[in-house]
Design an enzyme around this catalytic site. Structure first.
Site, PDB file in Angstrom:
ATOM      1  N   THR A 136     -44.786 -61.009   1.189  1.00  0.00           N
ATOM      2  CA  THR A 136     -45.289 -60.492  -0.077  1.00  0.00           C
ATOM      3  C   THR A 136     -46.725 -60.008   0.047  1.00  0.00           C
ATOM      4  O   THR A 136     -47.480 -60.479   0.909  1.00  0.00           O
ATOM      5  CB  THR A 136     -45.230 -61.597  -1.155  1.00  0.00           C
ATOM      6  OG1 THR A 136     -45.892 -61.166  -2.348  1.00  0.00           O
ATOM      7  CG2 THR A 136     -45.914 -62.864  -0.682  1.00  0.00           C
ATOM      8  N   ASP A 137     -47.121 -59.100  -0.850  1.00  0.00           N
ATOM      9  CA  ASP A 137     -48.519 -58.660  -0.893  1.00  0.00           C
ATOM     10  C   ASP A 137     -49.441 -59.740  -1.457  1.00  0.00           C
ATOM     11  O   ASP A 137     -50.664 -59.664  -1.308  1.00  0.00           O
ATOM     12  CB  ASP A 137     -48.671 -57.370  -1.695  1.00  0.00           C
ATOM     13  CG  ASP A 137     -48.206 -57.474  -3.151  1.00  0.00           C
ATOM     14  OD1 ASP A 137     -47.700 -58.539  -3.561  1.00  0.00           O
ATOM     15  OD2 ASP A 137     -48.334 -56.472  -3.876  1.00  0.00           O
ATOM     16  N   GLU A 138     -48.868 -60.771  -2.064  1.00  0.00           N
ATOM     17  CA  GLU A 138     -49.702 -61.798  -2.695  1.00  0.00           C
ATOM     18  C   GLU A 138     -50.481 -62.630  -1.672  1.00  0.00           C
ATOM     19  O   GLU A 138     -51.449 -63.308  -2.030  1.00  0.00           O
ATOM     20  CB  GLU A 138     -48.850 -62.702  -3.588  1.00  0.00           C
ATOM     21  CG  GLU A 138     -48.252 -61.947  -4.762  1.00  0.00           C
ATOM     22  CD  GLU A 138     -47.651 -62.850  -5.817  1.00  0.00           C
ATOM     23  OE1 GLU A 138     -48.250 -63.915  -6.089  1.00  0.00           O
ATOM     24  OE2 GLU A 138     -46.593 -62.505  -6.365  1.00  0.00           O
TER      25      GLU A 138
ATOM     26  N   ILE B 145     -33.507 -59.854  -3.940  1.00  0.00           N
ATOM     27  CA  ILE B 145     -33.665 -58.842  -2.899  1.00  0.00           C
ATOM     28  C   ILE B 145     -32.536 -58.962  -1.884  1.00  0.00           C
ATOM     29  O   ILE B 145     -31.960 -57.954  -1.442  1.00  0.00           O
ATOM     30  CB  ILE B 145     -35.033 -58.958  -2.211  1.00  0.00           C
ATOM     31  CG1 ILE B 145     -36.167 -58.759  -3.225  1.00  0.00           C
ATOM     32  CG2 ILE B 145     -35.165 -57.930  -1.086  1.00  0.00           C
ATOM     33  CD1 ILE B 145     -37.560 -59.049  -2.672  1.00  0.00           C
TER      34      ILE B 145
ATOM     35  N   TYR C 162     -47.575 -70.593  -4.236  1.00  0.00           N
ATOM     36  CA  TYR C 162     -46.562 -69.680  -3.705  1.00  0.00           C
ATOM     37  C   TYR C 162     -47.129 -68.790  -2.615  1.00  0.00           C
ATOM     38  O   TYR C 162     -46.608 -68.736  -1.492  1.00  0.00           O
ATOM     39  CB  TYR C 162     -45.972 -68.816  -4.823  1.00  0.00           C
ATOM     40  CG  TYR C 162     -45.288 -67.574  -4.302  1.00  0.00           C
ATOM     41  CD1 TYR C 162     -44.209 -67.667  -3.425  1.00  0.00           C
ATOM     42  CD2 TYR C 162     -45.728 -66.307  -4.670  1.00  0.00           C
ATOM     43  CE1 TYR C 162     -43.585 -66.527  -2.928  1.00  0.00           C
ATOM     44  CE2 TYR C 162     -45.115 -65.162  -4.178  1.00  0.00           C
ATOM     45  CZ  TYR C 162     -44.046 -65.281  -3.315  1.00  0.00           C
ATOM     46  OH  TYR C 162     -43.438 -64.151  -2.817  1.00  0.00           O
TER      47      TYR C 162
ATOM     48  N   PRO D 243     -53.079 -70.231 -14.736  1.00  0.00           N
ATOM     49  CA  PRO D 243     -54.205 -70.587 -13.860  1.00  0.00           C
ATOM     50  C   PRO D 243     -54.247 -69.715 -12.605  1.00  0.00           C
ATOM     51  O   PRO D 243     -53.218 -69.471 -11.977  1.00  0.00           O
ATOM     52  CB  PRO D 243     -53.919 -72.054 -13.490  1.00  0.00           C
ATOM     53  CG  PRO D 243     -53.008 -72.563 -14.565  1.00  0.00           C
ATOM     54  CD  PRO D 243     -52.186 -71.382 -14.981  1.00  0.00           C
TER      55      PRO D 243
ATOM     56  N   LYS E 151     -46.352 -68.618   1.502  1.00  0.00           N
ATOM     57  CA  LYS E 151     -45.887 -67.416   2.199  1.00  0.00           C
ATOM     58  C   LYS E 151     -46.870 -67.006   3.290  1.00  0.00           C
ATOM     59  O   LYS E 151     -46.462 -66.547   4.371  1.00  0.00           O
ATOM     60  CB  LYS E 151     -45.665 -66.279   1.204  1.00  0.00           C
ATOM     61  CG  LYS E 151     -44.439 -66.441   0.323  1.00  0.00           C
ATOM     62  CD  LYS E 151     -43.146 -66.499   1.133  1.00  0.00           C
ATOM     63  CE  LYS E 151     -42.780 -65.155   1.735  1.00  0.00           C
ATOM     64  NZ  LYS E 151     -41.477 -65.205   2.462  1.00  0.00           N
TER      65      LYS E 151
ATOM     66  N   PRO F 228     -43.507 -62.208 -23.963  1.00  0.00           N
ATOM     67  CA  PRO F 228     -44.762 -62.873 -23.597  1.00  0.00           C
ATOM     68  C   PRO F 228     -45.594 -62.041 -22.622  1.00  0.00           C
ATOM     69  O   PRO F 228     -45.093 -61.569 -21.605  1.00  0.00           O
ATOM     70  CB  PRO F 228     -44.300 -64.177 -22.945  1.00  0.00           C
ATOM     71  CG  PRO F 228     -42.924 -63.869 -22.434  1.00  0.00           C
ATOM     72  CD  PRO F 228     -42.331 -62.875 -23.376  1.00  0.00           C
TER      73      PRO F 228
ATOM     74  N   GLU G  19     -38.739 -69.606  -1.873  1.00  0.00           N
ATOM     75  CA  GLU G  19     -39.093 -69.837  -3.271  1.00  0.00           C
ATOM     76  C   GLU G  19     -40.160 -68.805  -3.601  1.00  0.00           C
ATOM     77  O   GLU G  19     -41.113 -68.627  -2.837  1.00  0.00           O
ATOM     78  CB  GLU G  19     -39.638 -71.246  -3.469  1.00  0.00           C
ATOM     79  CG  GLU G  19     -38.635 -72.351  -3.189  1.00  0.00           C
ATOM     80  CD  GLU G  19     -37.589 -72.495  -4.267  1.00  0.00           C
ATOM     81  OE1 GLU G  19     -37.789 -71.931  -5.378  1.00  0.00           O
ATOM     82  OE2 GLU G  19     -36.566 -73.142  -4.019  1.00  0.00           O
TER      83      GLU G  19
END
Length: 356
Positions: A132-134, A11, A158, A291, A162, A213, A82
């Site tokens: 992030t939306d996470e 980004i 992660y 996971p 954040k 994958p 990260e």
């Protein structure tokens, strides 16, 4: 001028390139050049006096204050992070160090610098933190998309790291009066993305004749945002965002991973057909789910449209078409980042010191 951290990443490099295409305002670009940082993405700026690259860490207590004092940027845009969930599961320590400790130390440097500013320079200064939306966790099917008021519920190392950095940024505004802005974006895709993320990985594996994958049943839903649209949103928030506020940035493109991979296969079938005439879809390979895999993310980007007049320019169809064509047209970039040749070059180039 502005200071961008993480400006050699996916980004970040797109933001730097877009910024200098749209305006002549100089950029100081600080990046540690970990595995996903790539100066080849910025090769077109070689010799451009508007771009000064600094090989360094946002957590460096000497470097960051010195850069702020020397260059006196009107804004700091923090993209250093990260960002790969799988890597955070297997090795969370780097994520804690960069995303939490690094952000803290950067905030401390910016806070000290801001305290020295006066008058118009102080009034104009901004710290924009890209997240992030996470951080919001996972949505059930049919549930409303993430709005800025959605509670935080991170589910991976992660996203937890954040979320912690977002909270630090908020706290530095409310406690110290730092003029901050935060953006929480959905899944980005486009040029210069390191081929560990879904879209560039599928393109790379497809062309190499390798399996494609797919975690679990492939029905995990994400909102897909073309990276150049994200860059335009960052510019708009920096220009007109309300201090202390958060803006969610999304592409209005909710799609399951399986459908995304299918779209890539269809494009490659047309643009670069397999020698045997078969579809790239025959390379699909379902693998064990990771996971804690979040089932669905979705961004409600109503606020940024209503208050700042921003909407994405690209649909998923137009954005994925541009993305696939870019990877087909730039095999050298992909080859270098996947072969290890770029890492070797970095080791040799920066063995004797840090360029500024």
């Amino acid at each position: 001028m502005i200071l961008v951290t993480g400006g050699a990443g996916f980004i970040g490099s797109n933001l730097v390139l877009e910024w200098l295409t749209a305006a002549d305002e100089p950029i100081v670009n600080v990046d540690l050049l970990t595995y996903a940082g790539n100066l080849e993405s910025l090769a077109s700026l070689e010799g451009d006096a508007r771009h000064r690259f600094v090989h360094g860490d946002i957590g460096d207590r000497d470097l960051m204050p010195r850069l702020l004092a020397t260059h006196r940027p009107r804004a700091v845009v923090n993209l250093a992070a990260e960002s790969h969930v799988d890597r955070s599961i297997h090795g969370p320590a780097d994520f804690i160090q960069t995303n939490i400790v690094g952000t803290f130390r950067l905030l401390e440097a910016v806070r000290a610098h801001h305290a020295t500013l006066e008058g118009a320079e102080r009034a104009a200064f901004r710290f924009l933190h890209v997240s992030t939306d996470e951080v919001y966790g996972s949505l059930e099917p049919g549930a409303p998309a993430f709005a800025e008021t959605h509670r935080y519920a991170p589910n991976s190392p992660y996203s937890a790291s954040k979320a912690a950095s977002d909270h630090l940024v908020r706290a530095y505004h409310h406690t110290y009066g730092l003029p901050v802005l935060t953006t929480n974006c959905s899944n980005n895709y486009g040029p210069y993305q390191f081929p560990e993320k879904l879209i560039p990985l599928v393109i790379h594996n497809a062309l190499a004749g390798k399996p494609l994958p797919i975690y679990g049943d492939g029905l995990q839903v994400r909102d897909w945002l073309y990276v150049k649209d994200h860059c335009s949103a960052i510019r708009r928030v920096l220009e007109a965002g309300q201090i202390g506020e958060t803006y969610n940035v999304g592409g209005w493109n909710e799609l399951p991973n399986l459908e995304v991979v299918g779209a890539i296969c269809r494009l490659l079938d047309t643009l670069r057909p397999r020698a045997d005439g078969a579809s790239y879809a025959t390379q699909l390979a379902f693998v064990k789910d990771r996971p804690g895999h979040d089932r669905r993310y979705a961004i409600d980007a109503t606020r940024i449209e209503r208050e700042l007049g921003w909407r994405p320019a690209e649909s998923f169809a137009s954005g994925i078409g541009k993305t696939v064509r870019w990877y087909l047209d730039n095999p050298g970039w992909v080859g270098n980042v996947t072969s290890g040749a770029y890492r070797e070059w970095i080791g040799q180039h920066y063995a004797t010191g840090t360029p500024e």
